[in-house]
Design an enzyme around this catalytic site. Structure first.
Site, PDB file in Angstrom:
ATOM      1  N   ASN A   9       0.874  -1.170   0.000  1.00  0.00           N
ATOM      2  CA  ASN A   9       0.000   0.000   0.000  1.00  0.00           C
ATOM      3  C   ASN A   9       0.907   1.215   0.000  1.00  0.00           C
ATOM      4  O   ASN A   9       1.476   1.558   1.030  1.00  0.00           O
ATOM      5  CB  ASN A   9      -0.901  -0.016   1.245  1.00  0.00           C
ATOM      6  N   TRP A  10       1.037   1.821  -1.161  1.00  0.00           N
ATOM      7  CA  TRP A  10       1.991   2.938  -1.291  1.00  0.00           C
ATOM      8  C   TRP A  10       1.477   4.194  -0.608  1.00  0.00           C
ATOM      9  O   TRP A  10       2.214   5.134  -0.395  1.00  0.00           O
ATOM     10  CB  TRP A  10       2.263   3.232  -2.768  1.00  0.00           C
ATOM     11  N   LYS A  11       0.201   4.256  -0.314  1.00  0.00           N
ATOM     12  CA  LYS A  11      -0.418   5.453   0.281  1.00  0.00           C
ATOM     13  C   LYS A  11      -0.162   6.661  -0.635  1.00  0.00           C
ATOM     14  O   LYS A  11      -0.113   6.485  -1.849  1.00  0.00           O
ATOM     15  CB  LYS A  11       0.090   5.652   1.711  1.00  0.00           C
ATOM     16  N   HIS A  96      -9.358   1.393   4.827  1.00  0.00           N
ATOM     17  CA  HIS A  96      -8.090   1.607   5.547  1.00  0.00           C
ATOM     18  C   HIS A  96      -8.333   2.569   6.710  1.00  0.00           C
ATOM     19  O   HIS A  96      -9.122   3.510   6.587  1.00  0.00           O
ATOM     20  CB  HIS A  96      -7.033   2.158   4.589  1.00  0.00           C
ATOM     21  N   GLU A  98      -6.688   4.947   7.775  1.00  0.00           N
ATOM     22  CA  GLU A  98      -6.433   6.360   7.462  1.00  0.00           C
ATOM     23  C   GLU A  98      -7.643   6.976   6.771  1.00  0.00           C
ATOM     24  O   GLU A  98      -7.958   8.148   6.992  1.00  0.00           O
ATOM     25  CB  GLU A  98      -5.165   6.468   6.592  1.00  0.00           C
ATOM     26  N   GLU A 168      -5.364  -4.709  10.437  1.00  0.00           N
ATOM     27  CA  GLU A 168      -4.305  -3.732  10.659  1.00  0.00           C
ATOM     28  C   GLU A 168      -4.575  -2.995  11.965  1.00  0.00           C
ATOM     29  O   GLU A 168      -5.384  -2.051  11.989  1.00  0.00           O
ATOM     30  CB  GLU A 168      -4.272  -2.709   9.521  1.00  0.00           C
ATOM     31  N   GLY A 174       2.725   2.346  10.747  1.00  0.00           N
ATOM     32  CA  GLY A 174       3.712   3.420  10.621  1.00  0.00           C
ATOM     33  C   GLY A 174       4.416   3.775  11.920  1.00  0.00           C
ATOM     34  O   GLY A 174       5.090   4.798  12.001  1.00  0.00           O
ATOM     35  N   SER A 214       3.571  -2.068  10.314  1.00  0.00           N
ATOM     36  CA  SER A 214       5.016  -2.181  10.546  1.00  0.00           C
ATOM     37  C   SER A 214       5.558  -3.566  10.238  1.00  0.00           C
ATOM     38  O   SER A 214       6.461  -4.062  10.906  1.00  0.00           O
ATOM     39  CB  SER A 214       5.361  -1.756  11.983  1.00  0.00           C
ATOM     40  N   GLY A 235       2.953  -1.116   4.213  1.00  0.00           N
ATOM     41  CA  GLY A 235       3.016   0.306   3.893  1.00  0.00           C
ATOM     42  C   GLY A 235       4.445   0.713   3.553  1.00  0.00           C
ATOM     43  O   GLY A 235       4.919   0.502   2.436  1.00  0.00           O
ATOM     44  N   GLY A 236       5.137   1.266   4.528  1.00  0.00           N
ATOM     45  CA  GLY A 236       6.473   1.830   4.308  1.00  0.00           C
ATOM     46  C   GLY A 236       7.425   0.907   3.567  1.00  0.00           C
ATOM     47  O   GLY A 236       8.140   1.344   2.645  1.00  0.00           O
TER      48      GLY A 236
HETATM   49  P1  13P Z   1       3.177   0.395   7.594  1.00  0.00           P
HETATM   50  O1  13P Z   1       3.657  -0.914   7.005  1.00  0.00           O
HETATM   51  O2  13P Z   1       3.927   1.579   7.075  1.00  0.00           O
HETATM   52  O3  13P Z   1       3.089   0.341   9.081  1.00  0.00           O
HETATM   53  O4  13P Z   1       1.686   0.604   7.044  1.00  0.00           O
HETATM   54  C1  13P Z   1       0.783  -0.436   7.143  1.00  0.00           C
HETATM   55  C2  13P Z   1      -0.425  -0.075   6.393  1.00  0.00           C
HETATM   56  O5  13P Z   1      -1.158   0.823   6.752  1.00  0.00           O
HETATM   57  C3  13P Z   1      -0.712  -0.824   5.164  1.00  0.00           C
HETATM   58  O6  13P Z   1      -1.990  -0.556   4.703  1.00  0.00           O
END
Ligand code: 13P
Length: 251
Positions: A9-11, A96, A98, A168, A174, A214, A235-236
């Site tokens: 998930n590149w966000k 998600h 967010e 999640e 994050g 994470s 994510g990251g």
């Molecule tokens: P991180 O891997 O950066 O913690 O993000 C997880 C995430 O929100 C994937 O959708």
């Protein structure tokens, strides 16, 4: 039987050019390799068509990170499920944390998005998970159950069978703070039990439930080793080939 899946998930990261480089780099890294999971990348809307055209989408599935809760019309700035599907993307990340927290997406809104995604042939990757206070109060089981009931349990068994779930925990996203393998297994098993109660054991057993928060090259193996953890939503660590590939190869 359910699939193992590693999804990025590149966000809101990468320009189109950077995203294309990243996607092509991943495509090249997977060339000639046999991996034991499906690989998906979730990218900004602006990148979907270009990336889907530039990579082998049989090897790497392309996902949007959202879609509209309306079919079409006067909704300036929105992107519909049909538009996403027309780019060559096959998946859409929905719910998600967010989006729930910053864009006020309610269970009702998400219910509409899921229906529109399915109607347009997209596979939803539906996210659920509790915030820290809920975990500390021991409410995490109730929270994820309510999230399932609020947005997905209206689906027919046939449609529910098309859903990928991602657990999640918001406190792990994050933050560098990962759920322990035991914590992940405990709640994934609970989610599967909840699915079995609603849709029966077979559908529950066939549903992929990904862990997100994470997740990285250092902890993926241990997390994925759990019987009810069927992969990760990353994510990251999905923003570089060097960080993402070891997670793909953790299976
Ligand atoms: P991180 O891997 O950066 O913690 O993000 C997880 C995430 O929100 C994937 O959708």
């Amino acid at each position: 039987m359910r699939k193992n899946i590693v999804a990025g998930n590149w966000k809101m990261n990468t320009t189109l050019q950077e995203g294309l480089e990243l996607a092509k780099g991943l495509d090249a890294a997977l060339q000639g390799k046999t991996v034991n999971c499906d690989v998906i990348i979730g990218t900004p809307f602006t990148h979907l068509a270009s990336i889907a055209a530039a990579i082998d989408t049989n090897k790497i599935g392309v996902a949007a990170e959202n879609c509209a809760d309306k079919e079409k019309g006067a909704y300036t700035g929105e992107v519909s499920a049909a538009m996403v599907a027309s780019t060559g993307a096959k998946y859409v990340i929905l719910g998600h944390s967010e989006r729930r927290a910053y864009y006020h997406e309610t269970p009702e809104i998400l219910k509409e998005k899921v229906l529109l995604a399915l109607a347009n042939g997209l596979t939803p990757i539906f996210c659920i998970g509790e915030v820290l206070e809920e975990r500390e109060a021991g409410k995490h089981f109730d929270v994820v159950k309510a999230q399932l009931e609020g947005s997905l349990f209206n689906l027919s068994p046939e449609d529910f069978g098309k859903i990928i779930l991602a657990y999640e925990p918001v406190w792990a996203i994050g933050t560098g703070k990962t759920a322990t393998p035991a914590q992940a297994q405990e709640i994934h098993a609970f989610i599967r039990k909840t699915l079995a109660e609603k849709y029966g054991q077979e559908i529950a057993d066939n549903t992929s439930i990904l862990y997100g928060g994470s997740c990285n090259a250092g902890n993926a193996k241990e997390l994925f080793a759990n019987p009810d953890v069927d992969g990760g939503l990353i994510g990251g660590a999905s923003l570089s080939v060097d960080k993402f590939m070891p997670i793909v190869e953790a299976f």
